[in-house]
Design a protein around this motif. Structure first.
Motif, PDB file in Angstrom:
ATOM      1  N   LYS A  24       0.866  -1.197   0.000  1.00 51.70           N
ATOM      2  CA  LYS A  24       0.000   0.000   0.000  1.00 51.70           C
ATOM      3  C   LYS A  24       0.896   1.239   0.000  1.00 51.70           C
ATOM      4  O   LYS A  24       2.074   1.151   0.397  1.00 51.70           O
ATOM      5  CB  LYS A  24      -0.941  -0.016   1.196  1.00 51.70           C
ATOM      6  CG  LYS A  24      -0.270  -0.084   2.541  1.00 51.70           C
ATOM      7  CD  LYS A  24      -1.354  -0.037   3.589  1.00 51.70           C
ATOM      8  CE  LYS A  24      -0.955  -0.004   5.016  1.00 51.70           C
ATOM      9  NZ  LYS A  24       0.307   0.209   5.523  1.00 51.70           N
ATOM     10  N   GLN A  29       3.370   8.942  -0.297  1.00 50.56           N
ATOM     11  CA  GLN A  29       2.833   8.525  -1.604  1.00 50.56           C
ATOM     12  C   GLN A  29       1.327   8.763  -1.664  1.00 50.56           C
ATOM     13  O   GLN A  29       0.803   9.258  -2.661  1.00 50.56           O
ATOM     14  CB  GLN A  29       3.161   7.052  -1.857  1.00 50.56           C
ATOM     15  CG  GLN A  29       4.647   6.809  -2.071  1.00 50.56           C
ATOM     16  CD  GLN A  29       5.063   5.371  -1.856  1.00 50.56           C
ATOM     17  OE1 GLN A  29       4.245   4.499  -1.589  1.00 50.56           O
ATOM     18  NE2 GLN A  29       6.365   5.121  -1.970  1.00 50.56           N
ATOM     19  N   GLY A  50      13.844   7.709   3.100  1.00 51.63           N
ATOM     20  CA  GLY A  50      13.324   6.440   3.614  1.00 51.63           C
ATOM     21  C   GLY A  50      11.813   6.413   3.765  1.00 51.63           C
ATOM     22  O   GLY A  50      11.261   5.438   4.260  1.00 51.63           O
ATOM     23  N   THR A  51      11.145   7.470   3.340  1.00 49.96           N
ATOM     24  CA  THR A  51       9.690   7.512   3.505  1.00 49.96           C
ATOM     25  C   THR A  51       8.957   7.066   2.245  1.00 49.96           C
ATOM     26  O   THR A  51       7.739   7.051   2.206  1.00 49.96           O
ATOM     27  CB  THR A  51       9.239   8.949   3.834  1.00 49.96           C
ATOM     28  OG1 THR A  51       9.824   9.826   2.869  1.00 49.96           O
ATOM     29  CG2 THR A  51       9.656   9.376   5.217  1.00 49.96           C
ATOM     30  N   GLY A  52       9.724   6.756   1.188  1.00 48.57           N
ATOM     31  CA  GLY A  52       9.105   6.354  -0.069  1.00 48.57           C
ATOM     32  C   GLY A  52       8.949   7.524  -1.041  1.00 48.57           C
ATOM     33  O   GLY A  52       8.079   7.509  -1.911  1.00 48.57           O
ATOM     34  N   LYS A  53       9.845   8.511  -0.909  1.00 47.21           N
ATOM     35  CA  LYS A  53       9.775   9.701  -1.771  1.00 47.21           C
ATOM     36  C   LYS A  53       9.956   9.359  -3.242  1.00 47.21           C
ATOM     37  O   LYS A  53       9.327   9.939  -4.110  1.00 47.21           O
ATOM     38  CB  LYS A  53      10.927  10.659  -1.424  1.00 47.21           C
ATOM     39  CG  LYS A  53      10.697  11.545  -0.264  1.00 47.21           C
ATOM     40  CD  LYS A  53      11.910  12.443  -0.113  1.00 47.21           C
ATOM     41  CE  LYS A  53      13.164  11.647   0.172  1.00 47.21           C
ATOM     42  NZ  LYS A  53      14.349  12.041  -0.516  1.00 47.21           N
ATOM     43  N   THR A  54      10.879   8.431  -3.499  1.00 40.28           N
ATOM     44  CA  THR A  54      11.215   8.141  -4.892  1.00 40.28           C
ATOM     45  C   THR A  54       9.981   7.720  -5.669  1.00 40.28           C
ATOM     46  O   THR A  54       9.732   8.197  -6.774  1.00 40.28           O
ATOM     47  CB  THR A  54      12.300   7.044  -4.966  1.00 40.28           C
ATOM     48  OG1 THR A  54      13.269   7.324  -3.967  1.00 40.28           O
ATOM     49  CG2 THR A  54      12.942   6.982  -6.311  1.00 40.28           C
ATOM     50  N   ASN A 309      19.122  -0.310   3.681  1.00 38.87           N
ATOM     51  CA  ASN A 309      18.021  -0.654   4.582  1.00 38.87           C
ATOM     52  C   ASN A 309      18.550  -1.462   5.761  1.00 38.87           C
ATOM     53  O   ASN A 309      19.662  -1.974   5.726  1.00 38.87           O
ATOM     54  CB  ASN A 309      16.955  -1.455   3.829  1.00 38.87           C
ATOM     55  CG  ASN A 309      16.142  -0.554   2.918  1.00 38.87           C
ATOM     56  OD1 ASN A 309      16.114   0.674   3.095  1.00 38.87           O
ATOM     57  ND2 ASN A 309      15.495  -1.143   1.941  1.00 38.87           N
TER      58      ASN A 309
HETATM   59  P1  AMP Z   1      12.822   6.068  -0.514  1.00 35.78           P
HETATM   60  O1  AMP Z   1      12.380   7.043   0.544  1.00 35.78           O
HETATM   61  O2  AMP Z   1      12.182   6.339  -1.831  1.00 35.78           O
HETATM   62  O3  AMP Z   1      14.309   5.975  -0.593  1.00 35.78           O
HETATM   63  O4  AMP Z   1      12.293   4.600  -0.079  1.00 35.78           O
HETATM   64  C1  AMP Z   1      12.800   3.903   1.025  1.00 35.78           C
HETATM   65  C2  AMP Z   1      12.562   2.405   0.926  1.00 35.78           C
HETATM   66  O5  AMP Z   1      11.175   2.111   1.070  1.00 35.78           O
HETATM   67  C3  AMP Z   1      12.979   1.808  -0.398  1.00 35.78           C
HETATM   68  O6  AMP Z   1      13.664   0.602  -0.118  1.00 35.78           O
HETATM   69  C4  AMP Z   1      11.683   1.537  -1.115  1.00 35.78           C
HETATM   70  O7  AMP Z   1      11.785   0.446  -2.006  1.00 35.78           O
HETATM   71  C5  AMP Z   1      10.724   1.252   0.031  1.00 35.78           C
HETATM   72  N1  AMP Z   1       9.340   1.638  -0.265  1.00 35.78           N
HETATM   73  C6  AMP Z   1       8.913   2.776  -0.861  1.00 35.78           C
HETATM   74  N2  AMP Z   1       7.572   2.805  -0.941  1.00 35.78           N
HETATM   75  C7  AMP Z   1       7.121   1.674  -0.385  1.00 35.78           C
HETATM   76  C8  AMP Z   1       5.797   1.115  -0.179  1.00 35.78           C
HETATM   77  N3  AMP Z   1       4.698   1.756  -0.561  1.00 35.78           N
HETATM   78  N4  AMP Z   1       5.723  -0.074   0.444  1.00 35.78           N
HETATM   79  C9  AMP Z   1       6.842  -0.731   0.834  1.00 35.78           C
HETATM   80  N5  AMP Z   1       8.106  -0.270   0.666  1.00 35.78           N
HETATM   81  C10 AMP Z   1       8.249   0.915   0.057  1.00 35.78           C
END
Ligand code: AMP
Length: 597
Positions: A24, A29, A50-54, A309
């Motif tokens: 989810k 996001q 680490g919050t899923g910004k990408t 991670n």
């Molecule tokens: P980020 O902040 O984009 O660097 O993401 C941090 C980590 O969270 C990365 O390993 C992503 O693959 C993972 N991630 C991002 N979005 C989700 C999601 N909706 N559910 C599970 N893992 C996620």
């Protein structure tokens, strides 16, 4: 129905991210995707790494871009090579089941021709660090006239690293009409200014409270005497039996010294700092990612963009100079919904700084006690017994040996055997922690600062010869120098005789050497602005630097050394010129004032 489909993400992408374990949307996001998918607004997102910004910006980009066209339509700028590669890789993973998606990662420290070739072949998304991007723009090798979306990721980090002007120059190459999306962990006024200058009525989103650290991070601090710091640090590491940590120091020398001391004391550690070549950095990072390293000792600058991670602990061996940096440090743990601990080792005088950080992150620190030796012993013993309990037995391979093993143990009861197994380690711990004092500062006051008897890893006092000063130089045995080579280099550079140089203590990537007090300035002047194999040569007074003290050195006005020709030494080239900005670290080391890191 899959919640990502509800957000309007296409099936192919949902399939790919499901494979990546996204069930989810993360909070950022959930909030950002609906806004960004419209393609109508500028956007400011306040979110930690680490919050899923990408995916928050990446998934909308995949919906908005016309992939039948092969020219750049989106430009993502980010502060570091690591982050750049990570973003490009993630975008490619999300687009695994889409056709004709071309992403290029443009970053310094790697072969530019490969990047140019990919751009020539046609790309829709360019992910770049500012320095290399400008280089490519300067070569007129890219056409940004069709760019519709610009993402500024970790904007505060980019500004911290001095990329403001580069960003301005890059953005001036993109069309007036476009959407700009900015992500930042903190919102200092410089970032605010970018939002004002480049955006019209941006939609603003905050995940968590403003400037608040990740909720899954516990913040701890320990109050200790400065000179007990190393022993206290090791106690904590020993107590945290499953630690996989990043240890932050303020200076390169501190990272090197601590990593060296840890290795000497039998820990699995290495350092990451700005003096390493890209290749050396990659090697260290690979070992850390593969978990062949348990502790990564890093400076703030070197650790930027590290995206690993499962980091269990961030250890602030020294608090950062800028309290804002604390957020970046602690954000290296508790990624992707995991929990983590960010702990700080402070002396009494630094407690005020902890209070200031609390205000910034909007969370309270918990004061913790350095574990007592007995507690560490118990924890280690239980961890070991647990390991014995859970060990995988290779029945087939061990069977032939069992009869003789059993025979050798037959006179012992089960209790005796267990006791003996445990003692194997226990005796070592006992020896190790014999007479180990209580390291908490208040206890040290009470017991009259009794010495650190017995506990391993006591720092050796270095004796400096009378009339000499001990200097540090960032060249060592890895540069294939012998002691004689080093002596020759110092004498040549400073124009002094060999008699002026005392003890030379060669280490891996650096060397300590003594110089007569009267000649110290000559050495600084001689090495000022020089480089070896593309690396800026740095000389510092060793004690001062490791205490984070002021840097010494001839004048800092960019003087060139006299006679500045090239010299070859065992295949390495020593240049008496100021380093050009094109080589390694050109992006990262804009100003000389940062070279401590
Ligand atoms: P980020 O902040 O984009 O660097 O993401 C941090 C980590 O969270 C990365 O390993 C992503 O693959 C993972 N991630 C991002 N979005 C989700 C999601 N909706 N559910 C599970 N893992 C996620």
């Amino acid at each position: 129905m899959n919640p990502f489909l509800d957000l309007g993400i296409r099936h192919e992408v949902v399939n790919a991210i499901t494979e990546m374990g996204f069930e989810k949307p993360s909070p950022i996001q959930e909030k950002a995707i609906p806004v960004l998918m419209t393609g109508n607004d500028d956007f400011v997102g306040l979110a930690q790494t680490g919050t899923g910004k990408t995916a928050a910006f990446g998934l909308p980009l995949l919906e908005l871009i016309d992939f039948t066209q092969k020219h750049p339509q989106a430009l993502v700028l980010c502060p570091t090579r690591e982050l750049c590669l990570q973003i490009a890789k993630d975008l490619e993973k999300y687009a695994k089941y889409m056709d004709d998606v071309h992403v290029v990662a443009v970053y310094g420290g790697a072969n530019i021709s490969d990047q140019l070739r990919q751009i020539r072949r046609g790309v829709q998304i360019v992910v770049a660090t500012p320095g290399r991007m400008l280089d490519i723009i300067g070569r007129k090798a890219i056409d940004f006239s069709n760019v519709k979306y610009v993402v500024l990721d970790e904007a505060d980090e980019m500004l911290n690293m001095g990329f403001q002007e580069d960003i301005n120059n890059i953005l001036s190459e993109t069309p007036e009409i476009k959407k700009t999306w900015l992500f930042s962990a903190t919102m200092p006024k410089e970032v605010r200014r970018i939002a004002q200058n480049y955006m019209t009525n941006p939609q603003e989103l905050t995940v968590g409270t403003k400037n608040t650290g990740n909720e899954n991070i516990e913040h701890h601090y320990y109050v200790i005497k400065a000179r007990d710091k190393y022993a206290a640090f090791k106690r904590i590491v020993d107590y945290s039996t499953d630690i996989f940590g990043i240890v932050f120091c303020r200076t390169k020398i501190e990272t090197q010294e601590i990593a060296e001391a840890l290795v000497r004391d039998g820990y699995n550690a290495d350092s990451l700092h700005g003096d390493l070549s890209q290749q050396q950095r990659d090697k260290v990072m690979k070992r850390y990612r593969d978990r062949s390293l348990q502790l990564l000792i890093a400076t703030d600058v070197a650790a930027r963009g590290i995206d690993v991670n499962d980091v269990t602990h961030v250890i602030n061996f020294s608090l950062p100079d800028e309290v804002e940096n604390y957020t970046h440090r602690s954000g290296r743990t508790a990624r992707a919904g995991k929990t983590g601990i960010s702990l700080s080792l402070v002396n009494v005088k630094e407690i005020g700084k902890i209070r200031r950080i609390e205000k910034i992150i909007g969370k309270q620190f918990e004061k913790k006690q350095i574990p007592q030796a007995t507690e560490v012993i118990e924890k280690q013993l239980l961890a070991m017994m647990n390991k014995i309990h859970n060990v995988e037995i290779n029945e087939e391979k061990i069977t032939p040996y069992l009869p003789s093993i059993m025979e050798s143990m037959q006179d012992l009861s089960k209790e005796d055997i267990i006791k003996r197994f445990a003692s194997l380690e226990f005796n070592r711990f006992l020896d190790y922690y014999q007479n180990a004092p209580d390291l908490n500062a208040d206890a040290r006051e009470r017991d009259g600062d009794r010495g650190e008897r017995g506990e391993r890893g006591e720092r050796r006092e270095r004796s400096v010869s009378k009339g000499f000063t001990r200097l540090f130089i960032n060249l060592g045995s890895v540069d294939e120098f012998s002691r004689g080579d080093m002596l020759g280099l110092i004498c040549d550079a400073a124009n002094i005789s060999g008699k002026s140089v005392g003890k030379i203590d060669m280490k891996g990537v650096f060397t300590f050497f003594e110089v007569q007090d009267a000649d110290v300035k000559k050495v600084f002047d001689g090495f000022q602005g020089t480089e070896y194999n593309g690396r800026a040569v740095r000389v510092e007074v060793s004690g001062e630097e490791s205490r984070g003290g002021a840097r010494r050195g001839g004048d800092s006005g960019g003087r060139r050394r006299s006679g500045g020709g090239d010299r070859d030494r065992k295949g390495g080239s020593f240049r008496g010129d100021r380093r050009s900005s094109g080589g390694f670290g050109g992006e990262r080391r804009r100003s000389a004032s940062r070279s401590k890191y």
